[in-house]
Each structure stands twice: as structure tokens, then as C-alpha cells.
Design an enzyme around this catalytic site. Sequence first.
Site, PDB file in Angstrom:
ATOM      1  CG  ASP A  10      -1.819   1.254   1.249  1.00  0.00           C
ATOM      2  OD1 ASP A  10      -2.466   1.536   0.225  1.00  0.00           O
ATOM      3  OD2 ASP A  10      -1.859   1.961   2.277  1.00  0.00           O
ATOM      4  CB  SER A  11       0.202   4.778  -0.773  1.00  0.00           C
ATOM      5  OG  SER A  11      -0.948   4.909   0.039  1.00  0.00           O
ATOM      6  CB  CYS A  73      -3.175   0.791  -2.614  1.00  0.00           C
ATOM      7  SG  CYS A  73      -3.231   2.550  -2.977  1.00  0.00           S
ATOM      8  CD  GLU A 158       0.250   7.115   5.336  1.00  0.00           C
ATOM      9  OE1 GLU A 158       1.450   7.188   5.603  1.00  0.00           O
ATOM     10  OE2 GLU A 158      -0.352   6.025   5.234  1.00  0.00           O
TER      11      GLU A 158
HETATM   12  N1  DGL Z   1      -4.896   3.193   0.792  1.00  0.00           N
HETATM   13  C1  DGL Z   1      -4.899   3.912  -0.461  1.00  0.00           C
HETATM   14  C2  DGL Z   1      -6.172   3.570  -1.227  1.00  0.00           C
HETATM   15  O1  DGL Z   1      -6.792   2.548  -0.958  1.00  0.00           O
HETATM   16  C3  DGL Z   1      -4.639   5.347  -0.163  1.00  0.00           C
HETATM   17  C4  DGL Z   1      -4.106   6.082  -1.292  1.00  0.00           C
HETATM   18  C5  DGL Z   1      -3.269   7.280  -1.011  1.00  0.00           C
HETATM   19  O2  DGL Z   1      -2.096   7.094  -0.701  1.00  0.00           O
HETATM   20  O3  DGL Z   1      -3.776   8.395  -1.204  1.00  0.00           O
HETATM   21  O4  DGL Z   1      -6.566   4.268  -2.134  1.00  0.00           O
END
Ligand code: DGL
Length: 280
Positions: A10-11, A73, A158
Site C-alpha cells: 500500500d502507499s 490500495c 498518515e
Molecule cells: N490506501 C490507499 C487507497 O486505498 C490510499 C491512497 C493514497 O495514498 O492516497 O486508495
Amino acid sequence: MSNQPIGIFDSGFGGLTVFKSIYEQLPGYDYIYLGDNARAPYGNRSFKTIHEYTWECVQWLFAQGCPLVIVACNTASAKALRTIQQQDLKNADPTKRVLGVIRPTAEIVGNYTNTKHIGVLGTKGTVQSGSYLLEIKNFFPDVQVYQQACPLWVPLIENGEYDQPGAEYFVKLYLDQVMAQSPDIDTILLACTHYPIIKGKIEANLPAHVKVVSQGDIVAKSLVDYLHRHPEMETRLTKAGSHQFFTTTDDTADFDHHASLFFSEPVKSTYVAANDLVGC
Ligand code: DGL
């Protein structure tokens, strides 16, 4: 035999909400989690950048031995997955697999609504991609989908600000906007893996009859099903029950603190510089 874990990417922290469900449903496997926290959020970034970052992270997980990577993500699934599946994998290693979170969610979310009106909350990137509009229509042609971008939620999460009193304003702001699109919405899909972290706040700001659906269990069930249907992949995966966490932020203590809360058990992460993901 060398370790062949399932990679989860994930990010940032959001994928942990998916990993938690996967780990509950498939505890025996080995796992590597990679959060690209140093470059999060992805939500407002361009298609090109999201693809570049996602492919770097996926390749790094491949280099750690993962034959299967879950892109936990929505933004990356919406913007990068198709190119990775249809082009990049062919040139890299066609025996590896990369799965996303949008399709398994779209396949099932229409079952939650009685009124056939669903609100979909996601990042700007996910909403602009129109992926959920298309995918849900495929599986549930009679369901109306109302999208709402919530660009400030991922930064709040975050940065660990989501429990501060100021966060309440932004939680309510986007919920009021989505509910204003149709009074018949009875189901809200959290189409960003970060959002389950504030699910309590979201529920508290919606009418009691509105169901809030998060993706963790849906994606985990879909992975269980995938492994049943793909024994050639299932048998490649090693099963020592290990799980390792990596993050691109050098503040691993901060990652560990937040990740432990989300994952509901102590997390000890290792730093990997975003620059070192490249060319591995
Ligand atoms: N968890 C990511 C998603 O499901 C977040 C994306 C982001 O970093 O903005 O879209």
C-alpha cells in the site's frame, strides 16, 4: 526451500487493514508488507507517477521472493494494476501474479444495499478513474453509484492526526457531501484501504440505517477463493507463518507505533529507502 511469501503493498498504513483480514483468514502463510509511507499519499498524484511507484514496490516484493502480490490500495489498483497485469508482468516474470482490491469489492458490494443506492468514498485518483462506476455496473446493473473524493482523509491518517478534534470537521464534510447526492443511499463503501482506520468516526457521522462497508474481509475471502482455484500458485507459497513489515519512511518507530494500533499487535518494521526500490 527459499521463502516465498505473499507480498502486500500500500502507499502507507492503509493496506494494514487488508493485511489484518488476510492474516486472520490465512494465518499459516508467510507475508511481507511494504508501505510506501515516504511517498504517500498517492491519491492526488498523476497516473504516470502512481504506476511508476506501484511497479517499483511490486518489483521490490518480487525481489524478496514473493510470487504473489496484493496491491492493497484502491488508488494503485485503479491507476496502475491493469498496466502491470497486461504489460509489465509479461516483460518481468509472467509466472508472478499481482491482484488488486477493486474487482473483488465490486463483485460483492451490490449485495449490501436494499435501496440500490451506494455511496463510494475514495481518493481523488480512485474517483477520477471511474473504476468503481464501471465495475459495480458490470456486476449490479441496477445499482446507482454516487462517488465522493475525500482528499484530506489519507493525510490526516498518515500524519496521525485522525484522532484530533479538528479531524471531525473533515470527516463530516465529505460524508455530508456524499449523502447530499441521494437521500436513498443506504450503503457507504470505504473504497480506500486507509478509511477503515476512521470507520468509527464515519459511522458516528452517518444516519444509523446506513451500512458502512470496508474491504478487508472482502479482499481476504477473495484471496482464499483465488488460492483454491490456483493450486499452482498456492503450492509455491511457503507456510512458516512469518510476517515482516517494511516501510520507506526512515521513522520506523512512528510506523511501528501506528501500525501496531492498526494491526492490533506489536509491529517491528525495517526501513527500505524509496530510492533502493528501483532497479532491484
Ligand atoms: N490506501 C490507499 C487507497 O486505498 C490510499 C491512497 C493514497 O495514498 O492516497 O486508495
